[in-house]
Design an enzyme around this catalytic site. Structure first.
Site, PDB file in Angstrom:
ATOM      1  CG  HIS A   1      -0.309   0.468   2.360  1.00 49.28           C
ATOM      2  ND1 HIS A   1       0.078  -0.660   3.519  1.00 49.28           N
ATOM      3  CD2 HIS A   1       0.137   1.438   3.072  1.00 49.28           C
ATOM      4  CE1 HIS A   1       0.632  -0.080   4.331  1.00 49.28           C
ATOM      5  NE2 HIS A   1       0.809   1.042   4.259  1.00 49.28           N
TER       6      HIS A   1
ATOM      7  CG  ASP B   1       0.218  -4.062   2.921  1.00 55.34           C
ATOM      8  OD1 ASP B   1       0.338  -3.453   1.685  1.00 55.34           O
ATOM      9  OD2 ASP B   1       0.170  -3.544   3.793  1.00 55.34           O
TER      10      ASP B   1
ATOM     11  N   GLY C   1       5.577   2.153  14.622  1.00 52.16           N
ATOM     12  CA  GLY C   1       6.072   1.817  13.462  1.00 52.16           C
ATOM     13  C   GLY C   1       5.655   2.597  12.209  1.00 52.16           C
TER      14      GLY C   1
ATOM     15  CB  SER D   1       2.799   2.671   6.281  1.00 53.22           C
ATOM     16  OG  SER D   1       2.009   2.797   7.013  1.00 53.22           O
ATOM     17  N   GLY D   2       5.260  -0.088   6.158  1.00 55.80           N
ATOM     18  CA  GLY D   2       6.081  -0.744   5.284  1.00 55.80           C
ATOM     19  C   GLY D   2       7.293  -1.120   6.050  1.00 55.80           C
TER      20      GLY D   2
END
Length: 609
Positions: free
Chosen positions: A411, A459, A555, A557-558
């Site tokens: 995403h 994802d 955290g 994203s990714g």
């Protein structure tokens, strides 16, 4: 599903702090600075001495939860519960005594196949001997900070001015004079200000004219005790920093200049001296209002005298040069060690999963501050409109797995953008000599990536970097690859998540890399109806704490969730999605990398051949 908004919410619960502002030595990315209160709009001109600091006022002290005057000292609300106890109630894998789960030299005794008991040495207690003597209960020091000492009664109260020792419950203004070095105390209602003599500064005029640091300030031993925005530094032996039961004089009084004081230091090889401070219940840190020695003006010299008339027997007298300020350093400092520009290797990466942090200070960082080189596989994924001249902006994290390959979340890929990755640095808003910036040649999103209103499936994405002859990123102490996992890991294992959480859309976040520890949660538990129910598939897993709290929200994203497997760090998950932030029974959800090993291998080998 607005994934960007969702992940901003996840990160918000941990951070809720301003961007880790710092003097702009080398400004690079012209993205937002994520300031969220009026204090931090004042930091931009720090290097030029124009910002106005917001200092703690009388009203701030008397309304602070930690400075309440209680008839009897009370417990801190959230100090007694071990956030991982639920996991031991959920499952206790066989062989619990290896490794020893008992802290503080507790002796582990196995009770059957799945249970254990810790025999705790005094004064420790708790299921795993994790609870030490609580000397600094809330209200113990009235309007003051409680710090731990090495002699009875093993604590001391550091009063907040104008409150007076020993109990910090009464106050007087300017009597005795809190201003040092001849400073004049000026009353202002219940507050005061110090008017400092020429050359002295600081809230109490305690910083001298020659107080400065060289290089990155590892040898700095001056008396600055405020951050760039005026927050008062915590004592290094503050109970708010130290782990329960930790003897501060074993850990904090050392050659790095740490000790029972609140002066700024650089014990971990950061860019410049820094310190911890507190805002509510949150432990934060920032760089300090210290001056580089190169910016200190040399002492003025007297105007030259006209030449004297000739004398019969002149004797030449050598003119002594005017002294220049010397930095405030240790009495016998070893050569100052600056953050080096690591010499890159031009070979493909020889190892993976073996960090070489410049200095490991686990007890100090406590999941908040990352030392240089501790997470060398962390990358910042940055984008700008295709073929534009705009500056790149950070949108997601990622993890380096080979010289030319980065893993991130599916995403995170935004079509129509130029992409680059920045690795080897800790900060988003300052050029660092250790960082490498590499363009992304191709983004490969999993073919079965899809979003639903409840979750995100498959994802995961790969970024192929630009390079020459199979070499893109160069291996250094600060840039290394994480290993791919060999097999599934046990539920309950403690792993690490990391990221900045500062995106174009967010009002909060950190420009400095942060990390936190989370626990792997069993698929069965995470699939219960009160958690996420049947939406989880084999490509996802949960990590965090089911009772909620900050760690499960941290955290980017990714970004990577890494665990130690056979003494190496493997990227076991990628930050994917979750339900709100820090909510009970709603831990973070991660893409399960072991489920995609064949996919990763097929893509990287096909492109490399």
């Amino acid at each position: 599903m607005n994934l960007k908004l969702l992940f901003f919410c996840l990160f918000l619960a941990v951070i809720l702090i301003p961007a880790e502002m710092k003097p702009k030595k080398h400004k690079k990315h012209h993205h937002h600075h994520h300031e969220h209160d009026h204090d931090h709009h004042e930091l931009r001109a720090h290097k030029h001495g124009r910002h106005v600091k917001r200092r703690e006022r009388f009203e701030d002290i008397i309304t602070d939860l930690f400075f309440g005057i209680l008839e009897e000292a009370g417990d801190d609300d959230d100090d007694d519960d071990d956030p991982s106890e639920w996991l031991f109630d959920l499952q206790e894998p066989a062989g619990q005594c290896n490794p020893n789960p008992c802290q503080n030299n507790g002796v582990c005794e196995e009770k059957g196949k799945k249970k254990f008991k810790c025999d705790c040495p005094k004064p420790y207690k708790g299921r795993r001997c994790e609870k030490g003597p609580k000397l600094c209960k809330r209200g113990k020091c009235g309007r003051g900070d409680c710090v731990l000492t090495s002699t009875p009664p093993f604590y001391e109260c550091k009063c907040k001015q104008p409150f007076q020792p020993p109990h910090c419950t009464t106050y007087t203004l300017c009597e005795p004079n809190p201003c040092k070095n001849g400073g004049e105390c000026v009353k202002d209602g219940n507050n005061f200000d110090c008017e400092c003599p020429s050359g002295f500064r600081g809230r109490f005029c305690h910083v001298g004219p020659n107080d400065c640091y060289e290089d990155d300030g590892e040898s700095y031993r001056g008396t600055v005790s405020e951050t760039v925005d005026g927050a008062e530094c915590l004592y290094w032996n503050s109970h708010f920093i130290l782990e329960k039961g930790t003897d501060p004089f074993n850990s904090y009084e050392n050659s790095d200049g740490l000790g029972p004081h609140n002066f700024c230091r650089n014990p971990d090889g950061d860019l410049m001296p820094w310190c911890f401070f507190r805002r509510g219940r949150k432990l934060l840190w920032n760089y300090c209002d210290v001056t580089e020695c190169s910016e200190v003006a040399p002492a003025p010299t007297s105007p030259p005298m006209p030449p004297a008339p000739p004398q019969p027997t002149p004797q030449p007298q050598p003119t002594k040069p005017a002294p220049t300020p010397k930095p405030t350093q240790a009495p016998q400092p070893s050569p100052s060690v600056s953050l080096p520009t690591a010499t890159p290797s031009t070979q493909a990466f020889s190892t993976c999963g073996k960090p070489q942090p410049k200095k490991v200070m686990t007890r100090i960082f406590g999941g908040l501050k990352v030392p240089p080189g501790a997470i060398p596989w962390q990358v910042s994924l940055q984008v700008r409109p295709r073929r534009s001249s705009q500056s790149h902006r950070h949108i997601c994290g990622g993890v380096l797995i080979e010289s030319c390959w980065v893993l991130t979340a599916g995403h995170c890929i935004e079509p129509g953008n130029d992409m680059q990755v920045v690795m080897g640095g800790l900060s988003l808003d300052v050029d660092e000599p250790t960082e490498q910036i590499i363009n992304v040649e191709e983004a490969i999103v999993h073919e079965n990536y899809r979003e639903t209103p409840e979750s995100v499936h498959n994802d995961i994405a790969l970024l192929r970097l630009e390079g020459t002859d199979g070499v893109c990123a160069n291996e250094t102490q600060f840039v290394k690859a994480a290993c791919l996992p060999e097999s599934p890991l046990a539920d309950g294992m403690e792993c690490t998540i990391s990221g900045w959480g500062a995106t174009e859309e967010s009002d909060y976040g950190s420009n400095h890399l942060l990390d936190a520890n989370v626990l792997l949660i069993s698929q069965e538990k995470c699939s219960e109806s009160k958690v996420y129910g049947p939406v989880l598939d084999n490509g996802m897993f949960c990590a965090g704490y089911l009772q909620g709290g900050v760690d499960s929200c941290q955290g980017d994203s990714g970004g990577p969730l890494t665990c130690e497997q056979n003494n190496i760090h493997v990227v076991y998950g990628l930050v994917s999605w979750g339900d709100q932030c820090g909510k009970k029974n709603k831990p973070g959800v991660y893409a399960r990398v072991t489920n995609y090993l064949d996919w990763i291998k097929s893509k990287t080998q096909a492109k490399s051949s």
